[in-house]
Design an enzyme around this catalytic site. Sequence first.
Site, short mmCIF file in Angstrom:
data_model
loop_
_atom_site.label_atom_id
_atom_site.label_comp_id
_atom_site.label_asym_id
_atom_site.label_seq_id
_atom_site.Cartn_x
_atom_site.Cartn_y
_atom_site.Cartn_z
N GLY A 196 0.95 -1.04 -0.01
CA GLY A 196 -0.20 0.17 0.05
C GLY A 196 0.84 1.02 -0.01
O GLY A 196 0.36 2.34 0.45
N ASN B 105 1.90 3.23 -2.44
CA ASN B 105 1.05 4.24 -3.27
C ASN B 105 -0.18 4.81 -2.61
O ASN B 105 -0.62 6.17 -2.73
CB ASN B 105 0.49 3.72 -4.74
CG ASN B 105 1.97 3.62 -5.76
OD1 ASN B 105 2.79 4.62 -5.50
ND2 ASN B 105 1.85 2.64 -6.61
N ARG C 228 -4.64 -8.12 -9.54
CA ARG C 228 -5.99 -8.98 -10.32
C ARG C 228 -6.28 -8.46 -11.43
O ARG C 228 -6.11 -6.96 -11.60
CB ARG C 228 -6.90 -9.34 -9.48
CG ARG C 228 -6.52 -10.09 -8.10
CD ARG C 228 -6.42 -11.47 -8.12
NE ARG C 228 -6.59 -12.12 -7.14
CZ ARG C 228 -6.31 -13.48 -6.93
NH1 ARG C 228 -5.99 -14.28 -8.06
NH2 ARG C 228 -6.27 -14.15 -5.59
N ILE C 229 -6.34 -9.24 -12.68
CA ILE C 229 -7.20 -8.52 -13.76
C ILE C 229 -8.74 -8.28 -13.33
O ILE C 229 -9.18 -9.33 -12.97
CB ILE C 229 -7.02 -9.37 -14.95
CG1 ILE C 229 -5.31 -9.76 -15.25
CG2 ILE C 229 -7.64 -8.97 -16.23
CD1 ILE C 229 -4.99 -10.81 -16.43
N ASN D 247 -4.86 2.58 -13.75
CA ASN D 247 -3.66 1.85 -13.26
C ASN D 247 -2.42 2.35 -13.19
O ASN D 247 -2.19 3.03 -14.29
CB ASN D 247 -3.88 0.32 -13.61
CG ASN D 247 -2.98 -0.83 -12.98
OD1 ASN D 247 -2.51 -0.48 -11.87
ND2 ASN D 247 -3.17 -1.84 -13.46
N HIS E 201 1.76 0.98 -13.89
CA HIS E 201 2.25 -0.25 -14.15
C HIS E 201 3.99 0.04 -14.33
O HIS E 201 4.18 1.15 -14.92
CB HIS E 201 1.96 -0.79 -15.36
CG HIS E 201 2.71 -1.96 -15.97
ND1 HIS E 201 2.46 -3.37 -15.36
CD2 HIS E 201 3.54 -2.23 -16.94
CE1 HIS E 201 3.25 -4.30 -15.97
NE2 HIS E 201 3.92 -3.34 -16.77
N ASP F 231 -8.71 -1.52 -19.48
CA ASP F 231 -9.63 -2.24 -20.40
C ASP F 231 -9.44 -3.53 -19.83
O ASP F 231 -8.81 -4.01 -18.93
CB ASP F 231 -9.42 -1.80 -21.78
CG ASP F 231 -7.89 -2.30 -22.24
OD1 ASP F 231 -7.14 -3.13 -21.53
OD2 ASP F 231 -7.50 -1.87 -23.35
N ASP G 9 -2.70 -4.77 -19.17
CA ASP G 9 -2.01 -3.33 -19.37
C ASP G 9 -2.05 -2.85 -20.69
O ASP G 9 -0.97 -2.42 -21.33
CB ASP G 9 -0.43 -3.76 -18.89
CG ASP G 9 -0.35 -4.22 -17.47
OD1 ASP G 9 -1.22 -3.91 -16.31
OD2 ASP G 9 0.72 -5.09 -17.16
#
Length: 200
Positions: A21, A23, A99-100, A115, A117, A149, A153
């Site tokens: 955590g 961020n 998770r996706i 998100n 990355h 989406d 990524d």
Amino acid sequence: MTMTETMRSPASLVVLVSGTGSNLVALLRACQDPAYGARVAGVVADKPCQGIEHARAAGVPAAVVAMEDYAARANWDEALALAVGEHDPDLVVCAGFMRILGPGFLNRFPGRIINTHPSLLPDFPGAHAVRDALAAGATRAGATVFWVDEGVDTGAHIAQVEVPVLPDDDEASLTERIKAAETPQLIETISRLVRQEDRA
């Protein structure tokens, strides 16, 4: 993707986490300034983790929606969407969420999920971006904030920051330097989005 046409002030954020955590902590700190334009309304994790502890310590509602508690992936997507939807978010922020997100979740919050990355997407998508960059002999790395989406990524980019790969870098050292650039980029990007200064 686009942001919603109107957004409350301060904007309501729900943060998805899976780990330490870091961020989230930076975002909670940023939101203490009324001029930032956002507040963390809730935190949801896919497993018990430090991120949940940080949220509760800050007085932010927090919940765990564990995938193994559901018979099918679609059921978990629905439960996750319900947990997030309780906070009526203007923006859903994936901050170290591993998770996706499936169609059932994405369709509930269209154009409202971002998100971050640890690579310069489209280079090195997936869970091992830093390791993959080093294995490929990359001379530059970085972080990307993007709209989520249904791909891994693959969403439209919002912001990128570049970090050089040093000759003596290993996965741990490069990861730490990327994080040092990734976190402030995420905080700044969220502020721009909630002020509707950016469009994707």
